[in-house]
Write an enzyme that holds these catalytic residues in place. Structure first.
Site, PDB file in Angstrom:
ATOM      1  N   ARG A  35       0.820  -1.227   0.000  1.00  0.00           N
ATOM      2  CA  ARG A  35       0.000   0.000   0.000  1.00  0.00           C
ATOM      3  C   ARG A  35       0.847   1.268   0.000  1.00  0.00           C
ATOM      4  NH1 ARG A  35      -4.843  -2.129   3.973  1.00  0.00           N
ATOM      5  NH2 ARG A  35      -6.105  -2.935   2.265  1.00  0.00           N
ATOM      6  N   LYS A 196     -20.445 -17.856  -0.221  1.00  0.00           N
ATOM      7  CA  LYS A 196     -21.907 -17.823  -0.116  1.00  0.00           C
ATOM      8  C   LYS A 196     -22.593 -17.025  -1.215  1.00  0.00           C
ATOM      9  CE  LYS A 196     -22.270 -18.309   4.834  1.00  0.00           C
ATOM     10  NZ  LYS A 196     -22.599 -17.648   6.082  1.00  0.00           N
ATOM     11  N   GLY A 375     -13.358  -3.954   0.062  1.00  0.00           N
ATOM     12  CA  GLY A 375     -14.742  -3.475   0.186  1.00  0.00           C
ATOM     13  C   GLY A 375     -15.101  -2.468  -0.893  1.00  0.00           C
TER      14      GLY A 375
HETATM   15  P1  AMP Z   1     -15.716 -14.896  -0.064  1.00  0.00           P
HETATM   16  O1  AMP Z   1     -15.179 -14.078   1.072  1.00  0.00           O
HETATM   17  O2  AMP Z   1     -17.191 -15.003  -0.125  1.00  0.00           O
HETATM   18  O3  AMP Z   1     -15.075 -14.536  -1.379  1.00  0.00           O
HETATM   19  O4  AMP Z   1     -15.264 -16.401   0.269  1.00  0.00           O
HETATM   20  C1  AMP Z   1     -13.947 -16.825   0.291  1.00  0.00           C
HETATM   21  C2  AMP Z   1     -13.905 -18.127   1.026  1.00  0.00           C
HETATM   22  O5  AMP Z   1     -14.725 -19.071   0.373  1.00  0.00           O
HETATM   23  C3  AMP Z   1     -12.522 -18.738   1.112  1.00  0.00           C
HETATM   24  O6  AMP Z   1     -12.101 -18.714   2.437  1.00  0.00           O
HETATM   25  C4  AMP Z   1     -12.732 -20.161   0.634  1.00  0.00           C
HETATM   26  O7  AMP Z   1     -12.109 -21.136   1.447  1.00  0.00           O
HETATM   27  C5  AMP Z   1     -14.243 -20.332   0.719  1.00  0.00           C
HETATM   28  N1  AMP Z   1     -14.732 -21.365  -0.194  1.00  0.00           N
HETATM   29  C6  AMP Z   1     -14.580 -21.460  -1.520  1.00  0.00           C
HETATM   30  N2  AMP Z   1     -15.113 -22.584  -1.998  1.00  0.00           N
HETATM   31  C7  AMP Z   1     -15.636 -23.260  -0.952  1.00  0.00           C
HETATM   32  C8  AMP Z   1     -16.296 -24.503  -0.799  1.00  0.00           C
HETATM   33  N3  AMP Z   1     -16.554 -25.289  -1.844  1.00  0.00           N
HETATM   34  N4  AMP Z   1     -16.682 -24.876   0.429  1.00  0.00           N
HETATM   35  C9  AMP Z   1     -16.424 -24.077   1.492  1.00  0.00           C
HETATM   36  N5  AMP Z   1     -15.797 -22.882   1.407  1.00  0.00           N
HETATM   37  C10 AMP Z   1     -15.399 -22.483   0.210  1.00  0.00           C
END
Ligand code: AMP
Length: 393
Positions: A35, A196, A375
């Site tokens: 940064r 999610k 963010g």
């Molecule tokens: P996000 O912050 O929503 O981008 O999520 C990132 C997280 O999603 C990472 O820590 C990954 O380990 C998790 N992730 C990705 N694929 C899977 C999966 N199939 N099952 C559980 N967690 C997952």
């Protein structure tokens, strides 16, 4: 967009909102200077024109004054990176701070104490913002990472300046997002992964109006496959969002956007790096197995698609990339994006974990642009106008 080039900085004192929220170790040493390096082009531009720079930033989330989060701890590192002497002001507002800034000669750089030692900063307090505006004659915002916050230093203080502009980093970030969201060369592909569906709804909705193809990966997949009648085993799934997933597939069809889900997955018999592994059809994950990565066939199909696209956005890993045994899908997609970029595509990686993955797997040099703001990037992809950016208009 008001850029640095529209202002002559000779004999001007620029107050630059930088993002020096860097990680520190126990010895209070900077462990990742990215940064600080990212702010260098703006600072050098102003110094080269005969101006001086007053740097303002936050560090961490202090509730009150906290010596461990003093920007004094990083002053030497900032000086080393910029290659010029940098002095430090123990206050960021008030008469002492104003006296130090007023005495700053052309070519001088002064780093002010942590803005968040004052609760007025995050509250967007007008009086505090006005006090900050006394520190200089031109306001430059180069802190993309906080541009989605209407804080005193990122947004509110802009109104007290006639001369104000984007810094070079902020300009690059905005142009990269525009290249995907407004004027990308077709075919445009977005690759969305992560855990999610519920946390990505606004992004998916906004991208449906912008892209030709959408790859859905990571844990989001199993809400879709369950909605389509598939067996998800122990995979992460949000049954409350199955209806939404179907609606989305429908909407995509109406808008002519092709949605691509993996066709196979690498599953484990436990949520662990050392779990037993097996590859299954995405619709046929047996009980006791949890899908944790995209499978080899999916990676091949994704590779072919990625190489056909001219504009590529990537947000979110394809699997649990933190476990090396389930990182293959994420690495494969990153490498495909790298090859597409070499062939002339524009690629943007942004928002949290995909940036971490790109760095972890050494893919940085293969991507056109890696966003510095988690963010802020996500809110831009959601189609929101960031307050820090509109304040400069
Ligand atoms: P996000 O912050 O929503 O981008 O999520 C990132 C997280 O999603 C990472 O820590 C990954 O380990 C998790 N992730 C990705 N694929 C899977 C999966 N199939 N099952 C559980 N967690 C997952």
């Amino acid at each position: 967009m008001r850029t640095l080039d529209q202002i002559n900085f000779k004999d001007q004192r620029a107050v630059i909102r930088v993002d020096f929220n860097v990680p520190l170790n126990e010895k209070l040493e900077v462990t990742d200077p990215t940064r600080i390096q990212a702010a260098q082009p703006t600072i050098q531009h102003i110094l080269a024109q005969g101006g001086s720079c007053v740097l303002i930033s936050h560090l961490g989330r202090p509730k009150a004054k906290d010596p461990k989060l003093s920007l004094g701890n990083i002053t030497n590192t900032v000086a080393e990176i910029l290659g010029v002497p940098v002095s430090f002001s123990e206050h960021c507002v008030g008469s002492e701070a104003e006296a130090l800034t007023a005495a700053l000669p052309a070519g001088g750089v002064l780093l002010m104490e942590n803005l968040r030692f004052h609760e007025e900063e995050t509250k967007g307090d007008l009086t505090f913002a006005e006090q900050l505006s006394n520190l200089g004659t031109v306001y430059v915002n180069d802190a993309f990472g906080t541009a989605h916050r209407a804080h005193a230093s990122t947004t509110i203080m802009a109104q007290f300046f006639e001369k104000k502009c984007f810094g070079k980093l902020l300009e690059k970030e905005v142009l990269a997002i525009e290249k995907v969201m407004s004027n990308g060369e077709a075919p445009i592909l977005a690759i969305l992964g992560g855990a999610k569906v519920s946390s990505k709804i606004t992004i998916i909705e906004s991208l449906l109006d912008k892209v030709d193809h959408l790859i859905i990966g990571g844990g989001m997949v199993y809400t879709f496959t369950k909605a389509l009648g598939g067996k998800v085993g122990n995979s992460i799934c949000e049954p409350d969002f199955c209806d939404y997933a179907l609606e989305l597939l429908d909407k995509a069809k109406q808008k002519g956007v092709e949605i691509h889900l993996p066709v196979d997955v690498v599953a484990g018999d436990a949520f662990s790096n050392d779990a037993e592994q097996e590859v299954f059809d995405v619709m046929e994950i047996p009980k006791g197995w949890e899908a944790m990565d995209a499978g080899p066939k999916s990676c091949e199909i994704f590779d072919e698609l990625i190489l056909k696209c001219k504009t590529i956005l990537w947000n979110g890993p394809m699997g649990v990339f933190e476990f090396p045994n389930f990182a293959m899908g994420t690495i494969a997609v990153g490498e495909s994006i790298g090859r597409a970029t070499q062939k002339g595509a524009f690629s943007l990686v942004g928002g949290g974990d995909s940036v971490a993955a790109v760095k972890q797997f050494g893919l940085e040099s293969k991507i056109s642009y890696i966003s510095t703001g988690g963010g802020a990037m996500l809110e831009s992809l959601e189609g929101k106008t960031l307050p820090g950016i509109s304040a400069l208009d």
